[in-house]
Design a protein around this motif. Structure first.
Motif, PDB file in Angstrom:
ATOM      1  N   ALA A   1       2.676   6.257  -2.652  1.00  0.00           N
ATOM      2  CA  ALA A   1       3.766   7.061  -3.207  1.00  0.00           C
ATOM      3  C   ALA A   1       3.505   7.408  -4.668  1.00  0.00           C
ATOM      4  O   ALA A   1       3.803   8.517  -5.118  1.00  0.00           O
ATOM      5  CB  ALA A   1       5.090   6.310  -3.070  1.00  0.00           C
TER       6      ALA A   1
ATOM      7  N   ASP B   1       0.827  -1.207   0.000  1.00  0.00           N
ATOM      8  CA  ASP B   1       0.000   0.000   0.000  1.00  0.00           C
ATOM      9  C   ASP B   1       0.863   1.259   0.000  1.00  0.00           C
ATOM     10  O   ASP B   1       0.492   2.280  -0.594  1.00  0.00           O
ATOM     11  CB  ASP B   1      -0.929   0.004   1.220  1.00  0.00           C
ATOM     12  CG  ASP B   1      -2.009  -1.062   1.123  1.00  0.00           C
ATOM     13  OD1 ASP B   1      -2.279  -1.538  -0.005  1.00  0.00           O
ATOM     14  OD2 ASP B   1      -2.576  -1.428   2.174  1.00  0.00           O
ATOM     15  N   GLY B   2       2.008   1.198   0.669  1.00  0.00           N
ATOM     16  CA  GLY B   2       2.890   2.362   0.697  1.00  0.00           C
ATOM     17  C   GLY B   2       3.417   2.726  -0.683  1.00  0.00           C
ATOM     18  O   GLY B   2       3.600   3.911  -0.994  1.00  0.00           O
ATOM     19  N   TRP B   3       3.663   1.739  -1.515  1.00  0.00           N
ATOM     20  CA  TRP B   3       4.112   2.002  -2.882  1.00  0.00           C
ATOM     21  C   TRP B   3       2.982   2.642  -3.696  1.00  0.00           C
ATOM     22  O   TRP B   3       3.221   3.544  -4.484  1.00  0.00           O
ATOM     23  CB  TRP B   3       4.574   0.702  -3.540  1.00  0.00           C
ATOM     24  CG  TRP B   3       5.911   0.208  -3.069  1.00  0.00           C
ATOM     25  CD1 TRP B   3       6.424   0.283  -1.811  1.00  0.00           C
ATOM     26  CD2 TRP B   3       6.902  -0.434  -3.863  1.00  0.00           C
ATOM     27  NE1 TRP B   3       7.664  -0.288  -1.762  1.00  0.00           N
ATOM     28  CE2 TRP B   3       7.988  -0.742  -3.010  1.00  0.00           C
ATOM     29  CE3 TRP B   3       6.976  -0.804  -5.197  1.00  0.00           C
ATOM     30  CZ2 TRP B   3       9.124  -1.393  -3.463  1.00  0.00           C
ATOM     31  CZ3 TRP B   3       8.124  -1.461  -5.664  1.00  0.00           C
ATOM     32  CH2 TRP B   3       9.189  -1.742  -4.798  1.00  0.00           C
TER      33      TRP B   3
END
Length: 375
Positions: free
Chosen positions: A23, A18-20
């Motif tokens: 970003a 999810d962080g990718w």
């Protein structure tokens, strides 16, 4: 083809974190209404993005607007004598110099030019190479780094090809090697290519210094490669694709042998391989992929077929927006986003992977035998 055995060092597939995804949303560049915007180049820090915007019968190469800096049109292509819009080829930016290819007539692929734009001076672009012969010319795949452009150019039908290096500030061209040569690649300040050394012999990898043109000794693993379709490096990481474009390998100093990063799915190929920090990216038949060297795992970066460009620690990912969308600008158009690899958490590591200890320098290595890079 030099390739590793399957084993604990090989890569496995994991979901995209999810962080990718978050970003990617922070640095997204969708197509505006009435235009198809295809991002094509970026600066090493990811803050400068160039795109080709096509619509209303013309195509423009532009620097996209950023906070405090407006959109800038670099070059405009109008319809050609054949009635088609001319096309941009490779576009590269080294942080100051933008270098780009232009094919002026889609009906004549041999009518190409290479231009440069100095972003520091913000003056008009200038033409520094034109191919207007009647013989077929190969794809150029021009590269740019440290104020120099490099490319491979055909000389004549059935003749030798030549590797050119052009000093953009001095406006001086030099030929650093001739022979049966592939398009060039950059590994930091090293300029490399694949060279056919004789009839029936498989191509080998050779390299010179981009600044001096002098031969560079490659790591033994790279100097020993044969029959590769594409090679990439950044001075630390090396990656290459098999001749059938089916298998991607990677190697770093300290690894006992190369690792198998990916196999193409049935009916697909591995294309457009790029390196950015700890990531290796490539284009498959249905998505753009990334492999994380920190944990020997890989994931998809797009929901559909697309493209990818790397510069320093930044990635520019592009794909065709498909399916229903609340944003009309993205229906059937192209969308792009930038990833800064130092800001990305590592992908989950493959369960069978074990961290590689720091390399121990082998006094017998630095590489191939003296002079091997020049043959």
């Amino acid at each position: 083809m030099l390739g590793p055995r399957l084993g604990p060092g090989d890569f496995c597939q994991v979901p995209r974190p999810d962080g990718w995804r978050a970003a990617a949303e922070q640095r997204r560049h969708p197509s505006p209404p009435g235009l198809d915007r295809r991002a094509v180049a970026l600066g090493p820090d990811g803050s400068t993005v160039f795109a080709v915007e096509t619509g209303r019968g013309r195509s423009e190469l532009v620097r996209l607007a950023t906070p405090g800096r407006p959109r800038r049109v670099i070059h405009t292509l109008d319809p050609t004598p054949s009635g088609r819009v001319a096309q941009y080829g490779s576009v590269r930016f080294d942080g100051r110099w933008l270098v780009y290819e232009v094919a002026h007539d889609a009906a004549n692929p041999d009518d190409w030019e290479i231009h440069a734009w100095d972003s520091a001076a913000d003056t008009r672009p200038f033409l520094f190479r034109r191919h207007d012969r009647t013989v077929p010319g190969p794809f150029l795949f021009v590269q740019a780094h440290g104020g120099r452009a490099a490319w491979t150019e055909g000389a004549s039908r059935g003749g030798r090809t030549a590797v050119h290096v052009y000093d953009l500030a001095a406006r001086a061209d030099s030929v650093v090697r001739t022979g049966s040569l592939s398009p060039v690649f950059l590994a930091g300040d090293t300029l490399g290519w694949r060279s056919q050394t004789g009839p029936g012999r498989p191509p080998v990898v050779r390299a010179v210094s981009l600044r001096t043109g002098e031969p560079v000794r490659l790591p033994p693993v790279i100097a020993a490669l044969r029959d590769t379709a594409h090679v990439a490096g950044d001075g630390r990481t090396w990656a290459w694709v098999s001749t059938d474009y089916q298998i991607l390998y990677a190697w770093r100093p300290g690894w006992r042998e190369p690792a198998l990063v990916a196999r193409a799915a049935e009916g697909e190929h591995i294309d457009q391989m790029e390196l950015a920090g700890d990531l290796i990216t490539w284009v498959g038949g249905r998505a753009v992929w990334a492999a994380d060297l920190r944990g020997h795992s890989r994931t998809t970066l797009t929901p559909a077929y697309g493209g990818v460009v790397a510069s320093g620690g930044s990635l520019l990912v592009t794909y065709a927006a498909a399916g229903p969308s609340k944003d009309p600008a993205q229906r059937g158009g192209t969308t792009s986003y930038v990833l800064r690899t130092p800001e990305l958490a590592a992908l989950p590591a493959c369960p069978s992977w074990r961290a590689v200890p720091p390399p121990v320098r082998d006094p017998r290595d630095p590489a191939a035998e003296p002079g091997a890079a020049t043959r």
